[in-house]
Design an enzyme around this catalytic site. Structure first.
Site, PDB file in Angstrom:
ATOM      1  N   GLY A  65     -10.538  -0.889   4.550  1.00  0.00           N
ATOM      2  CA  GLY A  65      -9.093  -1.018   4.337  1.00  0.00           C
ATOM      3  C   GLY A  65      -8.273  -0.240   5.353  1.00  0.00           C
ATOM      4  CB  THR A 123      -0.921  -0.011   1.243  1.00  0.00           C
ATOM      5  OG1 THR A 123      -1.633  -1.239   1.241  1.00  0.00           O
ATOM      6  CG2 THR A 123      -1.901   1.140   1.213  1.00  0.00           C
ATOM      7  CD  GLU A 152      -1.120  -1.238  10.162  1.00  0.00           C
ATOM      8  OE1 GLU A 152      -0.261  -2.080  10.431  1.00  0.00           O
ATOM      9  OE2 GLU A 152      -0.866  -0.053   9.948  1.00  0.00           O
ATOM     10  CB  VAL A 201      15.218  17.323  -4.874  1.00  0.00           C
ATOM     11  CG1 VAL A 201      16.578  16.653  -4.726  1.00  0.00           C
ATOM     12  CG2 VAL A 201      14.166  16.533  -4.125  1.00  0.00           C
ATOM     13  CE  LYS A 220       1.083   5.045  14.125  1.00  0.00           C
ATOM     14  NZ  LYS A 220      -0.327   5.008  13.702  1.00  0.00           N
TER      15      LYS A 220
HETATM   16  N1  HSE Z   1      -2.843   1.279  11.477  1.00  0.00           N
HETATM   17  C1  HSE Z   1      -2.351   2.610  11.563  1.00  0.00           C
HETATM   18  C2  HSE Z   1      -3.469   3.535  12.016  1.00  0.00           C
HETATM   19  C3  HSE Z   1      -1.797   3.055  10.233  1.00  0.00           C
HETATM   20  O1  HSE Z   1      -4.640   3.119  11.913  1.00  0.00           O
HETATM   21  O2  HSE Z   1      -3.230   4.625  12.475  1.00  0.00           O
HETATM   22  C4  HSE Z   1      -0.971   4.289  10.289  1.00  0.00           C
HETATM   23  O3  HSE Z   1       0.153   4.132  11.094  1.00  0.00           O
END
Ligand code: HSE
Length: 411
Positions: A182, A11, A185, A31, A200
């Site tokens: 979609g 993706t 994950e 660039v 994160k």
């Molecule tokens: N699975 C992650 C989310 C994708 O839904 O935020 C982006 O990091």
């Protein structure tokens, strides 16, 4: 011409190729040179596809080609991504990645190798999708001491919670919808149990505080136990449930956690819905800075990767310093954190009200006209430890959710 190789044509990888193709002129102007996709690495074949002529199956073709100066790792997962990225950096190639699992697990080591080799290891797309947040923390918010980071860092769970609130759906139905769209994950567990947001917040906290936050030591709760009834009671209070990721520095101690919280409707985070992400960064002098935008999705994430490619291409043989030391930042447990809790209980308020007041003192009760066999209450602020002790004495508890600070003041 700047030659790059893209590892993974899934993706994000196909999004990177699409963005570079579509925006080739404007990217070249930024660039000062043309970006050329010399190789795409994938195990699969793509007959008839734009990448067919540059597709390779052996990473060594890329590693051994001195013309490739930037490797774009968008495969996901720790292995083989880690091996490929490390070899690329050691060979003197810059690496741009969207892979938060890799960055959270090996960030400081890969940054150190990039520094030693005078190249770059860049990972803007690993947090917040399209939102520029890594570069601002590393390069822009450098004058102030960062005290707190708080935000919605996972698009999938925010989409699920939004659908549950707007459609009245139970969790499973909303998850199915996220999968159909979609968003979720391959393995939805990483999103719904909070592990993705934990990686994160560990990355952002490491950059904000300069030492390595071990994501495995961050207190983590997901959203899989949130029910449609929780959301209905919380709505009556004037709040919304959001999966918040946060880290704080208070009196020299560091805290980090990911968990569902109830946020008040006057808060900007209340209005962050669907797959959008938002992050607050609080500094001692600058106050709150808010970043907001698409937190997931093919092209938004690809744009963040391409912005790193541009940065790497603009800095050949020059390492952009990243303040993320390998030394571990010790995290303090959340047991002494003080906050209010929302509790949903099975039964009738009249039967348990006395017991609840005996334990918690002044609480506010929430009841719904059409749900007569459940009620909810909100505790005054108390420590997590004290709450865990007291709640054991309340029978038939169905669930509990923490209140964000502003919501606490309202109750
Ligand atoms: N699975 C992650 C989310 C994708 O839904 O935020 C982006 O990091």
């Amino acid at each position: 011409m700047v030659n790059i190789a893209v590892l993974g044509y899934g993706t994000v990888g196909s999004g990177v190729v699409e963005v570079i193709d579509k925006n080739s002129d404007s990217v070249a102007k930024r660039v000062g040179d043309e970006i050329n996709i010399k190789y795409v690495l994938d195990l699969r074949e793509f007959p008839g596809d734009r990448v067919e002529s540059v597709l390779v199956h052996d990473f060594d073709t890329i590693l051994n080609d001195p013309e490739v100066v930037i490797v774009v790792e968008v495969m996901g997962g720790v292995e083989p991504a880690y091996t490929f990225v490390k070899k690329s950096l050691l060979a003197g190639k810059s690496v741009c990645t969207s892979n938060k699992e890799l960055v959270a697990a090996h960030g400081p080591e890969l940054i150190a190798i990039a520094k030693e080799k005078s190249v770059n290891f860049l990972f803007e797309a690993s947090v917040g999708g399209a939102i520029p947040v890594i570069r601002p923390i590393n390069s822009s918010l450098t004058a102030d001491r960062i005290l707190e980071i708080k935000g919605i860092l996972n698009g999938t769970t925010n989409y699920i919670l939004t659908q549950m609130a707007e459609e009245g759906w139970e969790f499973d139905r909303a998850l199915k919808s996220a999968q159909e769209m979609g968003y979720a994950e391959r393995n939805p567990e990483a999103d719904i149990e909070g592990y993705d947001a934990t990686r994160k917040i560990a990355i952002l906290s490491s950059l904000a505080f300069g030492k390595n936050v071990d994501y495995e030591k961050v207190y983590t709760e997901g959203i899989s136990r949130i029910t449609a009834n929780d959301i209905r009671f919380v709505r009556k209070m004037g709040g919304a449930i959001k999966l918040l990721a946060s880290s704080t520095c208070e009196d020299g101690k560091y805290y980090a956690m990911v968990a569902p919280f109830i946020v008040d409707k006057t808060q900007p985070l209340y209005a962050v819905s669907g797959v959008y992400n938002a992050v607050f960064v609080k500094g001692s002098q600058i106050g709150d800075i808010m970043f907001y935008g698409s937190g997931a999705g093919k092209l938004p994430t690809a744009c963040a990767v391409v912005s790193d490619i541009v940065d790497a291409a603009k800095h050949p043989n020059k390492h952009i310093y990243v303040f993320w030391e390998p030394e571990e930042l010790p995290l303090t447990g959340i047991g002494n954190a003080t906050r209010s809790f929302f509790v949903r209980v099975s039964g009738k308020r009249a039967d348990d009200e006395g017991k609840i007041r005996d334990e918690f003192g002044h609480v506010s009760f929430i009841e719904l006209e059409d749900i007569t066999d459940e009620f909810a209450f909100v505790t005054p602020p108390l420590t997590e430890e004290a709450f865990d002790e007291k709640i054991k004495k309340v029978p038939k508890v169905l669930g509990r959710i923490r209140l964000d600070r502003k919501m606490e003041e309202e109750n």
